[in-house]
Design a protein around this motif. Structure first.
Motif, PDB file in Angstrom:
ATOM      1  N   GLN A   1      49.282  32.537  49.782  1.00 57.59           N
ATOM      2  CA  GLN A   1      50.221  32.047  48.769  1.00 57.59           C
ATOM      3  C   GLN A   1      49.381  31.586  47.570  1.00 57.59           C
ATOM      4  O   GLN A   1      48.441  30.807  47.736  1.00 57.59           O
ATOM      5  CB  GLN A   1      51.057  30.868  49.303  1.00 57.59           C
ATOM      6  N   VAL A   2      49.729  32.087  46.404  1.00 52.19           N
ATOM      7  CA  VAL A   2      48.950  31.795  45.206  1.00 52.19           C
ATOM      8  C   VAL A   2      49.882  31.581  44.017  1.00 52.19           C
ATOM      9  O   VAL A   2      51.061  31.929  44.080  1.00 52.19           O
ATOM     10  CB  VAL A   2      47.976  32.949  44.869  1.00 52.19           C
ATOM     11  N   THR A   3      49.324  31.034  42.952  1.00 53.52           N
ATOM     12  CA  THR A   3      50.084  30.886  41.708  1.00 53.52           C
ATOM     13  C   THR A   3      49.938  32.166  40.882  1.00 53.52           C
ATOM     14  O   THR A   3      48.841  32.692  40.711  1.00 53.52           O
ATOM     15  CB  THR A   3      49.557  29.685  40.895  1.00 53.52           C
ATOM     16  N   TYR A   4      51.080  32.632  40.384  1.00 56.25           N
ATOM     17  CA  TYR A   4      51.070  33.817  39.533  1.00 56.25           C
ATOM     18  C   TYR A   4      52.307  33.766  38.651  1.00 56.25           C
ATOM     19  O   TYR A   4      53.411  33.520  39.134  1.00 56.25           O
ATOM     20  CB  TYR A   4      51.090  35.093  40.393  1.00 56.25           C
ATOM     21  N   ASN A   5      52.117  33.941  37.372  1.00 51.41           N
ATOM     22  CA  ASN A   5      53.243  34.052  36.442  1.00 51.41           C
ATOM     23  C   ASN A   5      52.735  34.751  35.189  1.00 51.41           C
ATOM     24  O   ASN A   5      51.552  35.124  35.122  1.00 51.41           O
ATOM     25  CB  ASN A   5      53.847  32.674  36.137  1.00 51.41           C
ATOM     26  N   ILE A   6      53.594  34.898  34.221  1.00 54.79           N
ATOM     27  CA  ILE A   6      53.265  35.741  33.066  1.00 54.79           C
ATOM     28  C   ILE A   6      52.124  35.161  32.224  1.00 54.79           C
ATOM     29  O   ILE A   6      51.510  35.861  31.422  1.00 54.79           O
ATOM     30  CB  ILE A   6      54.534  35.986  32.209  1.00 54.79           C
ATOM     31  N   LEU A   7      51.836  33.876  32.408  1.00 59.23           N
ATOM     32  CA  LEU A   7      50.684  33.291  31.710  1.00 59.23           C
ATOM     33  C   LEU A   7      49.489  33.099  32.657  1.00 59.23           C
ATOM     34  O   LEU A   7      48.352  33.252  32.240  1.00 59.23           O
ATOM     35  CB  LEU A   7      51.063  31.939  31.087  1.00 59.23           C
ATOM     36  N   ASP A   8      49.742  32.729  33.884  1.00 54.96           N
ATOM     37  CA  ASP A   8      48.665  32.527  34.879  1.00 54.96           C
ATOM     38  C   ASP A   8      48.467  33.821  35.655  1.00 54.96           C
ATOM     39  O   ASP A   8      49.060  34.018  36.714  1.00 54.96           O
ATOM     40  CB  ASP A   8      49.038  31.389  35.853  1.00 54.96           C
ATOM     41  N   ARG A   9      47.604  34.702  35.138  1.00 58.30           N
ATOM     42  CA  ARG A   9      47.481  36.041  35.712  1.00 58.30           C
ATOM     43  C   ARG A   9      46.136  36.284  36.368  1.00 58.30           C
ATOM     44  O   ARG A   9      45.776  37.427  36.662  1.00 58.30           O
ATOM     45  CB  ARG A   9      47.732  37.074  34.609  1.00 58.30           C
ATOM     46  N   GLU A  10      45.404  35.223  36.598  1.00 57.62           N
ATOM     47  CA  GLU A  10      44.073  35.306  37.197  1.00 57.62           C
ATOM     48  C   GLU A  10      44.066  36.167  38.473  1.00 57.62           C
ATOM     49  O   GLU A  10      43.141  36.930  38.709  1.00 57.62           O
ATOM     50  CB  GLU A  10      43.636  33.856  37.494  1.00 57.62           C
ATOM     51  N   VAL A  11      45.112  36.044  39.288  1.00 59.35           N
ATOM     52  CA  VAL A  11      45.113  36.725  40.597  1.00 59.35           C
ATOM     53  C   VAL A  11      45.195  38.246  40.478  1.00 59.35           C
ATOM     54  O   VAL A  11      44.927  38.964  41.442  1.00 59.35           O
ATOM     55  CB  VAL A  11      46.253  36.228  41.514  1.00 59.35           C
ATOM     56  N   GLU A  12      45.564  38.736  39.305  1.00 58.17           N
ATOM     57  CA  GLU A  12      45.655  40.196  39.132  1.00 58.17           C
ATOM     58  C   GLU A  12      44.279  40.849  39.254  1.00 58.17           C
ATOM     59  O   GLU A  12      44.178  42.017  39.631  1.00 58.17           O
ATOM     60  CB  GLU A  12      46.243  40.535  37.755  1.00 58.17           C
ATOM     61  N   LYS A  13      43.231  40.055  38.937  1.00 56.23           N
ATOM     62  CA  LYS A  13      41.891  40.657  38.887  1.00 56.23           C
ATOM     63  C   LYS A  13      41.383  41.007  40.280  1.00 56.23           C
ATOM     64  O   LYS A  13      40.905  42.107  40.511  1.00 56.23           O
ATOM     65  CB  LYS A  13      40.907  39.677  38.235  1.00 56.23           C
ATOM     66  N   ARG A  14      41.453  40.058  41.203  1.00 55.49           N
ATOM     67  CA  ARG A  14      40.859  40.288  42.526  1.00 55.49           C
ATOM     68  C   ARG A  14      41.831  40.038  43.680  1.00 55.49           C
ATOM     69  O   ARG A  14      41.914  40.818  44.600  1.00 55.49           O
ATOM     70  CB  ARG A  14      39.631  39.357  42.715  1.00 55.49           C
ATOM     71  N   ILE A  15      42.564  38.914  43.617  1.00 56.21           N
ATOM     72  CA  ILE A  15      43.328  38.476  44.792  1.00 56.21           C
ATOM     73  C   ILE A  15      44.445  39.466  45.139  1.00 56.21           C
ATOM     74  O   ILE A  15      44.587  39.873  46.305  1.00 56.21           O
ATOM     75  CB  ILE A  15      43.926  37.058  44.570  1.00 56.21           C
ATOM     76  N   LEU A  16      45.230  39.869  44.168  1.00 52.51           N
ATOM     77  CA  LEU A  16      46.334  40.786  44.464  1.00 52.51           C
ATOM     78  C   LEU A  16      45.824  42.148  44.925  1.00 52.51           C
ATOM     79  O   LEU A  16      46.320  42.691  45.928  1.00 52.51           O
ATOM     80  CB  LEU A  16      47.276  40.909  43.254  1.00 52.51           C
ATOM     81  N   PRO A  17      44.846  42.739  44.250  1.00 48.39           N
ATOM     82  CA  PRO A  17      44.317  44.014  44.763  1.00 48.39           C
ATOM     83  C   PRO A  17      43.725  43.877  46.159  1.00 48.39           C
ATOM     84  O   PRO A  17      43.895  44.758  47.009  1.00 48.39           O
ATOM     85  CB  PRO A  17      43.222  44.391  43.749  1.00 48.39           C
ATOM     86  N   LEU A  18      43.051  42.741  46.409  1.00 47.07           N
ATOM     87  CA  LEU A  18      42.452  42.520  47.720  1.00 47.07           C
ATOM     88  C   LEU A  18      43.536  42.383  48.786  1.00 47.07           C
ATOM     89  O   LEU A  18      43.394  42.868  49.913  1.00 47.07           O
ATOM     90  CB  LEU A  18      41.575  41.260  47.686  1.00 47.07           C
ATOM     91  N   ALA A  19      44.630  41.739  48.431  1.00 47.86           N
ATOM     92  CA  ALA A  19      45.736  41.593  49.384  1.00 47.86           C
ATOM     93  C   ALA A  19      46.282  42.959  49.777  1.00 47.86           C
ATOM     94  O   ALA A  19      46.566  43.220  50.950  1.00 47.86           O
ATOM     95  CB  ALA A  19      46.843  40.723  48.778  1.00 47.86           C
ATOM     96  N   ARG A  20      46.420  43.846  48.809  1.00 46.54           N
ATOM     97  CA  ARG A  20      46.912  45.203  49.121  1.00 46.54           C
ATOM     98  C   ARG A  20      45.912  45.938  49.992  1.00 46.54           C
ATOM     99  O   ARG A  20      46.264  46.631  50.944  1.00 46.54           O
ATOM    100  CB  ARG A  20      47.143  45.987  47.828  1.00 46.54           C
ATOM    101  N   GLU A  21      44.641  45.795  49.630  1.00 52.23           N
ATOM    102  CA  GLU A  21      43.578  46.500  50.364  1.00 52.23           C
ATOM    103  C   GLU A  21      43.524  46.027  51.815  1.00 52.23           C
ATOM    104  O   GLU A  21      43.346  46.822  52.736  1.00 52.23           O
ATOM    105  CB  GLU A  21      42.265  46.178  49.655  1.00 52.23           C
TER     106      GLU A  21
END
Lengths: 305, 227
Positions: free
Chosen positions: A194-214
């Protein structure tokens, strides 16, 4: 690494889930967007309900009944996952009150957290929490803000093996401790982060979200509106002329659709005390969900405001 | 917890503005008509402070304040605030200690010397105490909150802390400083809480705590020059 049946099955399900989740979701308006939990393939509505601040109402009967009405509207609108934590004051007992009052104990996908610095106190806290909810067992138990994560994950794994839990995970918020989170995602067998993600806080797009899919890990999103700040911030701004393309009809829906349209996201958990807001949030999970190009346009539009 | 610098005040807030406002509404309804009793006790303390009083009067002041702090510890912090803020479970014992300390000062210790003299410091204390008793209950309505959520001396911790600091600013004795710690810390804590909630009156308790300190300093100068 030994190839065993569990790894093969998990890889197959994760691959299928990744394919399904990457397909554009263009369900009919009345159909709710669902996402697969990568580790099992079970589907969940992509909009859930958080309880930070909103459900911490103590023993105020008036507010308890209001929260119960929100919970009832949430299920009536097709919602399933409710998330809480021992850190959230009386939110857990408020949820239990709402589930009992409107008979939704069997409808809920219950997600809570273990939050204690003492590893040995974890099982007792989880048991107490289960009593507050009034459920027979939790669907998902998460280690809150990675507090004593090593020990608590051991406990949760053992509980899952005994059938006392269905899924386990870890949480962070505000973009904190992503380095530790990434390490856990790479080395531990977990079902959710569970992480923070919104249209301004997009840090997780770089590593966390791709890693979750992987890694085949489900993703629950907290602070989709930065505790309401984003809605207040943009309320007086004009929505883009191409709004209908997004499927949204308001700023909250615009902001939520941005989040839930990311293919790695399993469920976002906006919190609210108002029935009309819970309905508006759930409506964001119907109709078109933006594709990658449209999401880029949405982010660019907000950035230039 | 790591990386403290990334935390803001609102990260430590566990409840909404409406919930905190209703906390006082419900609390007032449950303890009614104790507000009237507390107001009467406040008047008694004011009279004892204004008239020349000996050690017995000073013991009564400490005793009454001590009993009030014990009541606030149990009725507000333990029974009420703890339902929405788990940290209140840890604060309540310290508040109770404040009550016990004041009772100790009343019953066993050498009584502090609490006296009013015609000095800027004393008049400032009078204003502080008067505001705690009469002004604080009006803040809620003035800020557009329900009248039923008024914070009353002896019932709610903010006016109780402010009134106590005012009285103690008039006192001399070894335990006066210790007895000022909890009310002072509470005034700062409540200021931060109300600031995080976005209440415009967040500054009142911290400001009055500073005013009580100023009153003490003014009195100290006056007493030295009189001597």
């Amino acid at each position: 690494m030994l190839i065993n049946r569990r790894i093969v099955l998990k890889t197959a399900v994760a691959s299928a889930a990744a394919v399904l989740n990457s397909l554009p979701l263009r369900a009919a308006p009345e159909t709710f967007a669902l996402r697969s939990i990568p580790s099992t393939g079970e589907t969940l509505p992509v909009v859930g309900l958080g309880s930070w601040i909103t459900f911490n109402v103590g023993d105020d009967q008036l507010l308890l009944d209001e929260c119960a009405a929100v919970i009832d509207a949430f299920f009536a609108g097709g919602g399933k996952l409710i998330d809480s934590s021992p850190m959230y004051g009386s939110s857990q007992s408020t949820i239990g009150y709402g589930l009992k009052k409107h008979r939704h104990r069997d409808d809920v996908f219950s997600a809570d957290k273990v939050w204690t610095s003492y590893p040995d106190a974890g099982p007792e806290q989880i048991s107490r929490t289960r009593g507050e909810w009034g459920v027979k067992r939790f669907d998902l138990m998460q280690v809150h803000n990675l507090l004593e994560w090593k020990s608590h994950l051991e406990t949760l794994r053992a509980m899952k093996a005994r059938g006392e839990l269905r899924y386990i995970g870890v949480t962070t918020s505000h973009g904190r401790r992503h380095d530790i989170l990434e390490r856990i995602m790479n080395t531990e067998e977990i079902d959710f982060v569970q992480v923070t993600y919104n249209i301004l806080d997009r840090e997780v797009e770089k590593r966390i979200l791709p890693l979750a899919r992987e890694r085949g890990i489900g993703v629950i999103i907290n602070r989709p509106y930065q505790r309401g700040f984003l809605i207040k911030r943009f309320a007086s701004e004009e929505l883009p002329k191409w709004l209908p393309e997004t499927g949204a009809s308001s700023w909250p829906q615009f902001l939520l659709k941005f989040i839930i349209s990311h293919p790695a996201v399993t469920c976002a958990i906006p919190a609210t005390t108002r029935i009309e807001h819970v309905r508006e949030n759930l409506a964001a999970a119907t109709g078109n969900l933006p594709d990658a190009n449209l999401r880029r346009r949405m982010a660019d539009y907000v950035r230039q405001l | 917890m790591a990386d403290w610098s990334s935390y803001t005040l609102s990260d430590f807030l566990l409840f909404s503005s409406r919930v905190y406002e209703r906390l006082f509404e419900l609390h007032n309804a449950v303890v009614w008509p104790a507000q009237l009793v507390m107001f009467a006790i406040g008047l008694v303390i004011a009279v004892l402070v204004l008239r020349p009083i000996g050690p017995v009067g000073c013991r009564w002041i400490c005793g009454l304040l001590g009993a009030i702090w014990l009541f606030v510890s149990w009725s507000f912090f333990w029974e009420r605030y703890a339902t929405i803020n788990w940290a209140a479970n840890y604060v309540a014992p310290f508040v109770a200690l404040e009550g016990l300390l004041l009772l100790f000062m009343a019953l066993f210790a050498r009584p502090p010397v609490i006296f009013f003299c015609h000095s800027p410091g004393s008049y400032l204390v009078l204003m502080i105490f008067g505001f705690a008793l009469l002004g604080y209950p009006l803040i809620a309505a003035a800020m557009g909150r329900p009248v039923q959520s008024a914070e009353v001396f002896g019932i709610a911790p903010d006016p109780t802390a402010v009134a106590t600091l005012g009285v103690l600013a008039l006192g001399r004795g070894p335990l006066i400083l210790f007895a000022s710690v909890v009310p002072c810390l509470w005034c700062m804590a409540t200021g931060l809480t109300l600031l995080a909630l976005g209440w415009p009156d967040w500054f009142i308790a911290p400001l009055l705590a500073v005013a009580a300190l100023l009153a003490r300093l003014l009195r100290g100068g006056r007493e030295k020059s009189a001597a």
